[in-house]
Structure formats: C-alpha cells, structure tokens
Write an enzyme that holds these catalytic residues in place. Structure first.
Site, PDB file in Angstrom:
ATOM      1  N   ASP A 124      15.586  19.039  23.393  1.00 27.34           N
ATOM      2  CA  ASP A 124      16.808  18.336  23.791  1.00 27.34           C
ATOM      3  C   ASP A 124      17.379  18.884  25.099  1.00 27.34           C
ATOM      4  O   ASP A 124      17.881  18.120  25.922  1.00 27.34           O
ATOM      5  CB  ASP A 124      17.849  18.469  22.665  1.00 27.34           C
ATOM      6  N   HIS A 156      17.309  19.747  31.133  1.00 21.05           N
ATOM      7  CA  HIS A 156      18.417  20.321  31.904  1.00 21.05           C
ATOM      8  C   HIS A 156      18.185  21.777  32.339  1.00 21.05           C
ATOM      9  O   HIS A 156      18.399  22.124  33.489  1.00 21.05           O
ATOM     10  CB  HIS A 156      19.713  20.258  31.084  1.00 21.05           C
ATOM     11  N   LYS A 171      32.379  25.297  25.598  1.00 19.43           N
ATOM     12  CA  LYS A 171      31.406  24.657  26.484  1.00 19.43           C
ATOM     13  C   LYS A 171      31.366  25.451  27.786  1.00 19.43           C
ATOM     14  O   LYS A 171      32.415  25.729  28.379  1.00 19.43           O
ATOM     15  CB  LYS A 171      31.863  23.220  26.761  1.00 19.43           C
TER      16      LYS A 171
HETATM   17  C1  BG6 Z   1      22.195  15.610  26.520  1.00 21.92           C
HETATM   18  C2  BG6 Z   1      21.761  16.204  25.212  1.00 21.92           C
HETATM   19  O1  BG6 Z   1      21.091  15.364  27.335  1.00 21.92           O
HETATM   20  O2  BG6 Z   1      23.072  16.525  27.179  1.00 21.92           O
HETATM   21  C3  BG6 Z   1      22.969  16.523  24.354  1.00 21.92           C
HETATM   22  O3  BG6 Z   1      20.933  15.275  24.533  1.00 21.92           O
HETATM   23  C4  BG6 Z   1      23.944  17.401  25.115  1.00 21.92           C
HETATM   24  O4  BG6 Z   1      22.570  17.169  23.151  1.00 21.92           O
HETATM   25  C5  BG6 Z   1      24.271  16.798  26.477  1.00 21.92           C
HETATM   26  O5  BG6 Z   1      25.125  17.514  24.337  1.00 21.92           O
HETATM   27  C6  BG6 Z   1      25.084  17.767  27.307  1.00 21.92           C
HETATM   28  O6  BG6 Z   1      25.520  17.123  28.481  1.00 21.92           O
HETATM   29  P1  BG6 Z   1      26.816  17.618  29.257  1.00 21.92           P
HETATM   30  O7  BG6 Z   1      26.848  16.799  30.500  1.00 21.92           O
HETATM   31  O8  BG6 Z   1      27.985  17.349  28.346  1.00 21.92           O
HETATM   32  O9  BG6 Z   1      26.636  19.080  29.500  1.00 21.92           O
END
Ligand code: BG6
Length: 479
Positions: A239, A244, A339
């Site tokens: 995921d 990322h 976060k």
């Molecule tokens: C997504 C994942 O690609 O990115 C999710 O599938 C995750 O699990 C999300 O929560 C996080 O994105 P951001 O932009 O909120 O950091």
C-alpha cells in the site's frame, strides 16, 4: 493551433461512484474548473455501474463534499452542469461503444475530440477495462488525444505488474499512460527536486562522506477502517512502500538529472531504484520489522489470525558510488500517534571533537528534516554556543515554513495529465523496479523466515522492536 485548442475535452472517470472520485477527484476538478484552469471546452463523464442519473449523481457529489462546494454556489452550478452520469460496466465493450457514441453525439459534429480516461477502479478491473477500451477503438489517437490515468496499486508484485504493463502496452503507447502516485503531486515532494538541485550548498554534502543515514517516514494516525477488505490483501508494503516511500527515496537519492523533463527525471529515478540491494530471504527478515495494531483483527473483512502488517520499517542499501554503506531507514504505519511525513538526512559527527566532554554534551550531529506534511517545512539542526560564561554547546533549529494554503496533489496531477506532461507520473520501468525492491520483503514475510509480527497499541509510534531495530546509535526522528 487555434482550432485544436478549442476542441472538446472530455474527462471520463471510471469508478465514479467510488470514494476516490467523490472525495478527491471531483473536488479537485471542481476547484480547477472554478479557477478556470481546465481546457476551454471541458466536460466530465462519471461512469459507474450504479443506478443513477445526472441529477442524482450530482446530488451525491454535493452531499459527500459539501464543504468543498458550498462556498462558491455559482461555480458549483456551472461545474455540475458539465457533469454527466453514464451507467455501464467499464470492462464491457458494448457499454464502452455506447459511451463512445454518447461522447461523439455531444461533440457538435466535430470529427476529433480529446479525452482523458481516469481509472479510479478496483485494480482487478484495470486490465479488462483497458482491453475493452482498446477493442472499442477508444484508445486510437487518430480521433484526438487519448490519455489514460491509472491509479495505484499497479500490480501486487513484480510479476503481476509486468503482466499488467504488457497488457496495457498491447493496447496503448507509453506516452498515453499516466500511472499516478499522488505523492508526486504534493508541492513539498516536488520541492525535493528544487531543494536538492536549485541550491549549491547541499549537493556537495549529499553523499556517504557526510551522511550517516537517511530516514523516510510516512506515519499515519488514520486506521484501516472500511478499507479493510482491500488492506488485508495489501498490507503496508504494497500500500505505501512500493509507491510513496520508494518515490520519496528515489527523489532524495537520485543523481542530478540533466533537465527537469519527464524522461530525464524518470531515468535518474529508475537508476537509483535499480541500485537498491536485493536481500536474500534471511537478510530481508533481519533488515525489516513488521507490526500490526491492536484491534486490526476485529475489523470486518480481516481474518482473526491475520498476519497482515499495518506497520513496517526497512533498512535498505543503495549499491552505488554515492551511497555505498549508508543505510536508508524507511517506515510507515497506520493508527500511529499522528500524521507525519518526512525525509530526514542525518549528517555525520565532525571527524574530530575539540571540546571537553562536559562542554560538548549538548552537541548533536546536524540533521536536515524535510517535512512533507503536515506543518510543511525544512528544518536544519545546527550546534551553537549556549550564551553564558562557559563554553557550552546546544543544538538549535533553522526553519523554513512553507506558506499555508497548498492545494491538493490531485489538482496538479490532473492538470499535468490533461496537458500530457508525464514528469510526475511513474514510468513502467520505475513501477517494476519498485516491486523488485519490496518483493523480497513480502516473500520473506510469507515464509517461516518471517520476522515476528509485533503488535502495537494504537496512538503510539509503532512497535518497540522498531526502536531496537534502528538502535543503538541511531533513533527515529519523531515530530
Ligand atoms: C494511499 C494509501 O495511497 O495514500 C492510503 O492507499 C494512505 O492507505 C494514503 O492512507 C496516504 O495519503 P496522504 O496523502 O494522506 O498521505
């Protein structure tokens, strides 16, 4: 050409009744529409299986994201008028031919029109949808531009990603493809390129001679929630890491590209991804820690005995001249304390210490934190003399804060896909190379070599084992 600029541009979203469309894509398109950033004659087709019509679909959009739309009622009405709902199955050629006729019928008799197909679908439907688009002749560019945006996850391992790339390439050319990783649309992620290659003072230090290690953290307080059915089969490596985290690593570690253009950038990212050491299964197990938050197994769609990791930390090495011997610690998890996304560069200690132990007790090696979100900033710790009679040291921080009000990453990426600029999208080789990096860990975790799965409490920074993993001389940079 003036006449081609005025051509009809249609954005077709497959999977229009899904969460991504309602929460991210529609608000992003609305805002772009409101600020006049979209092509002159742009309209939207929301394609899904649900029984709905134009009116009920528009109402659904509005209700989901009222906050995004209600501040500008007139723009919402103008935008909503351009949104049409089309019911069908995206992997069914007959449905797509009807859609094609529908688009053409609405094009004032023009022979050419431009299109962007956005696959906001379950990944299991990607191949079928692309095949059906191909069979319906809807990827053929003789009728105008035909671009295809494909969401992540792109495959579930190297083998499936390769097969998917092959299937897509049989129907469309690479220049038509935009594999999205929304992290690349974040201003602070793009700033990694400007920060590294727009300044002269960091690049000479950006290597094994001055850097002790690099940390890339993508921490989330968000829990898995109603995405459990997907997440249970995906887990944190598929995921978050394959996409990322490895994109952040590639931008932080790549060599300077010759230009900022799509292929130049993507060549350098691919080179550094290909230099990441592939561990043996034993090494993969010892170079990783995995965890699962307490309560995850109680979610609907999750097995009582689930071994899906909701937290992982990896230690990667890049086998090239610049990075030999420098560990890259990557970690990500759900249900954590807050976060926080950051790329942290831990510089080495000075080669020789001239201070007495007592005087130097406050000295810390320099750390550069590139905070991606939230409180977007660049922070550099530097050592200074503590004011006072004695010569004592203390660490202080220089900080640059990004201005508030940055727009959502999807807006930037949608505009780039519309304009055909692929710089911020991942090329087929990058996708495959990234799977090549995470596959050994996924495989090691699926065998009896599997490192233990550590439970952790929600609202913490993950399992204690992760602290021991980076210790003794290093520690995680938490906010
Ligand atoms: C997504 C994942 O690609 O990115 C999710 O599938 C995750 O699990 C999300 O929560 C996080 O994105 P951001 O932009 O909120 O950091």
């Amino acid at each position: 050409m003036a006449d081609s600029e005025a051509r009809q541009f249609t954005i077709i979203i497959f999977g229009a009744s899904g969460d991504l469309t309602q929460r991210k894509l529609a608000p992003a398109l609305f805002h772009l529409h409101a600020i006049g950033a979209l092509p002159e004659r742009c309209r939207f087709i929301a394609f899904a299986r649900s029984e709905m019509n134009d009116e009920s679909y528009r109402r659904l959009l509005f209700e989901v994201s009222t906050d995004d739309y209600s501040s500008d009622a007139q723009s919402w009405l103008d935008f909503a008028k351009q949104v049409r709902y089309f019911r069908g199955s995206s992997n069914d050629v007959t449905s797509l031919k009807r859609l094609d006729d529908f688009i053409r019928a609405d094009s004032n008799g023009e022979t050419k029109d431009d299109r962007l197909y956005y696959l906001a679908l379950s990944p299991t439907l990607y191949e079928g949808t692309i095949n059906a688009l191909g069979d319906a002749g809807m990827l053929d560019e003789s009728g105008g531009v035909r671009r295809l945006v494909v969401e992540k996850p792109f495959g579930t391992n190297l083998k499936s990603a390769r097969l998917l790339n092959e299937a897509i390439h049989a129907r469309a050319n690479e220049h038509q493809l935009f594999r999205i990783d929304h992290y690349l649309g974040k201003d602070t992620v793009q700033n990694l390129i400007v920060f590294r290659f727009g300044n002269t003072i960091f690049e000479p230090l950006w290597n094994r001679n001055y850097i002790d290690h690099v940390q890339i953290s993508v921490l989330e307080d968000l829990e898995v929630g109603d995405r459990a059915a997907y997440y249970e089969h995906s887990g944190v490596l598929r995921d978050m890491f394959q996409s990322h985290l490895l994109q952040l690593l590639a931008l932080a570690a790549m060599e300077p590209p010759a230009t900022n253009h799509a292929d130049s950038l993507r060549d350098e990212k691919a080179k550094v991804l290909s230099a990441i050491r592939k561990p043996s299964p034993e090494r993969a197990a010892t170079n990783s820690v995995r965890g699962q938050y307490r309560g995850y197994r109680q979610l609907d769609g999750v097995s009582q005995a689930s071994s899906t990791a909701t937290y992982a930390a990896l230690r990667l090495f890049i086998d090239n001249w610049r990075w030999q011997g420098v560990p890259f610690y990557l970690r990500s998890g759900k249900a954590l304390r807050q976060k926080y996304t950051e790329v942290a560069i831990q510089f080495r200690e000075p080669p020789h210490r001239i201070f007495d132990d007592e005087d130097a007790s406050g000295l810390v090696p320099n750390m550069l934190r590139i905070v991606i979100q939230p409180n977007e900033s660049i922070r550099l710790t530097i050592d200074n003399k503590k004011p006072g009679a004695r010569l004592r040291a203390e660490a202080q921080e220089l900080e640059y804060k990004f201005p508030m009000g940055m727009r959502d990453a999807y807006e930037r990426l949608l505009l780039d896909a519309i304009a055909g600029d692929a710089s911020l999208f991942t090329r087929s080789d990058e996708i495959e190379l990234s799977w090549g990096v995470v596959d050994p860990y996924i495989e090691a975790w699926e065998t009896e070599l599997a490192a233990q799965l550590y439970p952790y409490e929600r609202g913490t920074w993950g399992p204690n084992a992760a602290d021991q993993f980076i210790a003794p001389n290093r520690y995680w940079s938490n906010p």
